[in-house]
Design an enzyme around this catalytic site. Structure first.
Site, PDB file in Angstrom:
ATOM      1  N   CYS A 382       1.006  -1.206   0.049  1.00 58.24           N
ATOM      2  CA  CYS A 382       0.212   0.070   0.088  1.00 58.24           C
ATOM      3  C   CYS A 382       0.920   1.312   0.123  1.00 58.24           C
ATOM      4  O   CYS A 382       1.399   1.448  -1.059  1.00 58.24           O
ATOM      5  CB  CYS A 382      -1.121   0.299   1.079  1.00 58.24           C
ATOM      6  SG  CYS A 382      -2.284   0.785   0.708  1.00 58.24           S
ATOM      7  N   HIS A 508      -3.544  -5.070   0.316  1.00 56.85           N
ATOM      8  CA  HIS A 508      -3.223  -5.677   1.693  1.00 56.85           C
ATOM      9  C   HIS A 508      -3.145  -7.092   1.494  1.00 56.85           C
ATOM     10  O   HIS A 508      -4.120  -7.783   2.039  1.00 56.85           O
ATOM     11  CB  HIS A 508      -4.029  -4.993   2.767  1.00 56.85           C
ATOM     12  CG  HIS A 508      -3.698  -3.717   3.058  1.00 56.85           C
ATOM     13  ND1 HIS A 508      -2.808  -3.312   3.962  1.00 56.85           N
ATOM     14  CD2 HIS A 508      -4.318  -2.707   2.388  1.00 56.85           C
ATOM     15  CE1 HIS A 508      -2.663  -1.951   3.862  1.00 56.85           C
ATOM     16  NE2 HIS A 508      -3.523  -1.581   3.080  1.00 56.85           N
ATOM     17  N   GLU A 510      -1.349  -9.285   3.385  1.00 54.30           N
ATOM     18  CA  GLU A 510      -1.577  -9.586   4.705  1.00 54.30           C
ATOM     19  C   GLU A 510      -2.877 -10.097   5.418  1.00 54.30           C
ATOM     20  O   GLU A 510      -3.198 -10.835   6.137  1.00 54.30           O
ATOM     21  CB  GLU A 510      -0.599  -8.768   5.566  1.00 54.30           C
ATOM     22  CG  GLU A 510      -1.482  -7.610   5.774  1.00 54.30           C
ATOM     23  CD  GLU A 510      -1.338  -6.320   4.907  1.00 54.30           C
ATOM     24  OE1 GLU A 510      -1.292  -6.495   3.751  1.00 54.30           O
ATOM     25  OE2 GLU A 510      -1.724  -5.307   5.566  1.00 54.30           O
TER      26      GLU A 510
HETATM   27  N1  GLN Z   1      -2.055   6.487   2.895  1.00 58.54           N
HETATM   28  C1  GLN Z   1      -2.274   5.887   1.611  1.00 58.54           C
HETATM   29  C2  GLN Z   1      -3.558   6.030   0.934  1.00 58.54           C
HETATM   30  O1  GLN Z   1      -4.400   6.201   1.564  1.00 58.54           O
HETATM   31  C3  GLN Z   1      -1.763   4.372   2.097  1.00 58.54           C
HETATM   32  C4  GLN Z   1      -2.775   3.702   2.696  1.00 58.54           C
HETATM   33  C5  GLN Z   1      -1.925   2.463   3.430  1.00 58.54           C
HETATM   34  O2  GLN Z   1      -1.123   2.215   3.195  1.00 58.54           O
HETATM   35  N2  GLN Z   1      -3.045   1.489   3.793  1.00 58.54           N
HETATM   36  O3  GLN Z   1      -3.406   5.613  -0.080  1.00 58.54           O
END
Ligand code: GLN
Length: 549
Positions: A382, A508, A510
């Site tokens: 992310c 994600h 995970e």
């Molecule tokens: N802050 C980033 C976004 O909102 C990444 C979010 C995250 O890592 N879950 O896109």
């Protein structure tokens, strides 16, 4: 009609109620029952999505896009099932429902009160998952500790259900602590007695008492607890500290926690527990053949719970690779171009963690650059992928001001910017791109090899995305965008070929790793990390030999 098990906690928090509940659910599942598990949290936030990970650990996202308590992660990892919004209820959500109904005129003429309106709504939700015949047993973990003012309505709801439902359809398992006083060389049962007394004062009587302890309880202590807490001696269960949470189901099996519950609930159609896969996993986990070290670069690294699912995914992927993974927490705020080599020395791989906001960003970018240029296996999740994009733009594409508009709204080169549909959103709770989305994978890429499939689905939690205006520039310079959303074209996976392992994902992975189904990306990352470590040692050993000569 399903049977209901409620798990409450006493004496102190952090006793591992989620793990005990998940372990009991696992055992019942292993005995052939259809089981689900839910968590009721006593705080006023409608969900934990707006909580700082320092306060409450990671926010776990379900398939249907619910932002939930991290215990749901344990439930999914143990049971290999998908949970949903219905599996995590907070006081805030209960009140929101009741207040909305009040505004809609549902209670016209009535005073709306904690009892019965709030407790009725709690009970409705407690029973909900058991209504449609999908499950034999619904476990409900009640967050907080008995005696807290805020958990009272939940406990009252349990009391009412104990009274309303047939005896054999509902039971309460109470988790407590038996402290060991070193000076007296004695286990102390008094806190447990008090905690059970407090629970009884609210009208709820536990059927089973699970005792967290550092020392074996012995029959005398068990009998004492049973006598003073008014349960059968077999219903006092010893829960010794375990070397890994994945051992707890087997410890509970040995203590017959599942059998005592089956007996109380009058369930007779169960089989011998099928835990073969679990035991194979546990064996591999306990007896690894080698060891690797991975740097976890994040800004909440001092708090283990903030990256719970990532750490557990490492456990799953490590076991399958028969390797022990030592995770070194590297605080991104303290990494600079000058000290990066020193900070990352000795690592066999790098994971740049998800996150929000400005803090520690530059350190993450420096770390990615180091991994890319030095062939160190890299995995960005992310925000970690977004940092990889920014680093590549700055270093390779010669766009020195490239940034994400999350950190710099007026950047000249917004290689990461806010998703279109996010721009009109003003409210913070539950408004990110959340939950499961499909992703098409390009054939011939590393991602395709890893997943062995052209269409996958993974979970998301973000507001920003790769800016497709830059797509060609990146591709021309060698970046492969191996995964895209089939409808919107959003970039979901980026990889850099001719590198031992360099992958960033916008989603994600995970969140979908379980004991029985480890996340493929983690498994392959660890494979690459292992190879890196082996090559490193084989380069080192001739040197050592020559030194010896
Ligand atoms: N802050 C980033 C976004 O909102 C990444 C979010 C995250 O890592 N879950 O896109």
């Amino acid at each position: 009609m399903a049977k209901y098990i409620f798990v409450t906690g006493g004496v102190t928090s952090s006793l591992g109620k989620g793990i005990i509940a998940a372990s009991l659910a696992k055992l019942l599942q292993a005995r052939g029952l259809r089981v689900t598990i839910q968590k009721f949290d006593p705080y006023i936030n409608v969900d934990p999505g707006t909580l700082n990970p320092y306060e409450h650990g990671e926010c776990f996202v379900t398939e249907d896009g619910a932002e939930t308590d991290l215990d749901l992660g344990h439930y999914e990892r143990f049971l290999n099932i998908h949970t949903s919004q219905a599996n995590n209820v907070t006081t805030g959500r209960i009140y929101q429902t009741v207040i909305n109904r009040e505004r809609a005129g549902d209670f016209l003429g009535k005073t709306v009160q904690v009892v019965p309106h709030i407790t009725d709504e709690i009970k409705r939700r407690m029973l909900l998952l058991g209504k449609d015949g999908k499950y034999d047993v619904v476990l409900t973990e009640i967050g907080g500790t008995v005696g807290d003012i805020e958990s009272l309505p939940f406990i009252e709801a349990v009391r009412q259900l104990q009274w309303e439902l047939p005896d054999e359809d509902v039971m309460v398992v109470h988790l407590t602590l038996i402290p060991y006083l070193k000076a007296a060389k004695e286990l102390k049962t008094k806190p447990t007695q008090h905690s059970v007394k407090m629970l009884s004062e609210t009208g709820v009587h536990p059927d089973v008492i699970v005792c967290r302890t550092e020392e074996p309880l012995g029959n005398d202590i068990k009998r004492k607890i049973a006598l003073f807490c008014n349960v059968k001696t077999e219903a006092v269960i010893e829960a010794m500290d375990a070397s890994t949470i994945y051992e707890v189901p087997l410890l509970m099996l040995r203590e017959k926690l599942d059998l005592i519950c089956l007996q109380k609930l009058n369930i007779t159609n169960y089989q011998e527990p099928q835990l073969d896969k679990w035991k194979v996993f546990l064996d591999k986990l306990k007896y690894p053949k080698s060891k690797v070290t991975i740097g976890l670069i994040g800004k909440y690294v001092e708090l283990q719970d903030a990256y719970k699912s990532i750490l557990e995914s490492f456990v799953h992927a490590g076991a399958i690779n028969e390797v022990k993974i030592q995770v070194v927490n590297v605080h991104s705020e303290y990494i600079t171009a000058e000290n990066v080599a020193e900070k990352l020395e000795g690592l066999d791989g790098l994971l740049v963690a998800p996150g929000f906001g400005m803090r520690g960003i530059e350190g993450k970018i420096v770390a990615v650059k180091y991994a890319r240029e030095n062939g160190l296996p890299f995995f960005g999740i992310c925000l970690g992928m977004q940092m990889a994009v920014i680093e590549f733009a700055r270093t390779v594409l010669n766009l020195p001001h490239a940034h994400s508009t999350e950190m710099d709204q007026s950047t000249e080169d917004a290689v990461i910017n806010m998703m279109e549909e996010q721009k009109k959103i003003k409210m913070m709770g539950g408004t990110m791109r959340l939950g499961s989305y499909p992703c098409m994978i390009k054939e011939g890429t590393l991602a395709h090899k890893i997943y062995g499939d052209s269409e996958i689905s993974e979970r998301h939690r973000h507001r920003y995305e790769f800016n497709n205006q830059y797509l060609e520039q990146f591709e021309n310079a060698g970046v492969v965008f191996s995964g895209r959303n089939p409808e919107t074209g959003l970039v979901e996976i980026m990889e850099i070929p001719n590198h031992p392992f360099f992958i960033g994902v916008q989603y994600h992975p995970e969140l979908k790793s379980t004991v029985e189904r480890p996340a493929p990306l983690f498994v392959s990352f660890i494979e690459a990390v292992k190879k890196y470590n082996e090559q490193k040692s084989s380069i080192k050993s001739p040197l050592l030999q020559s030194e010896m000569i």
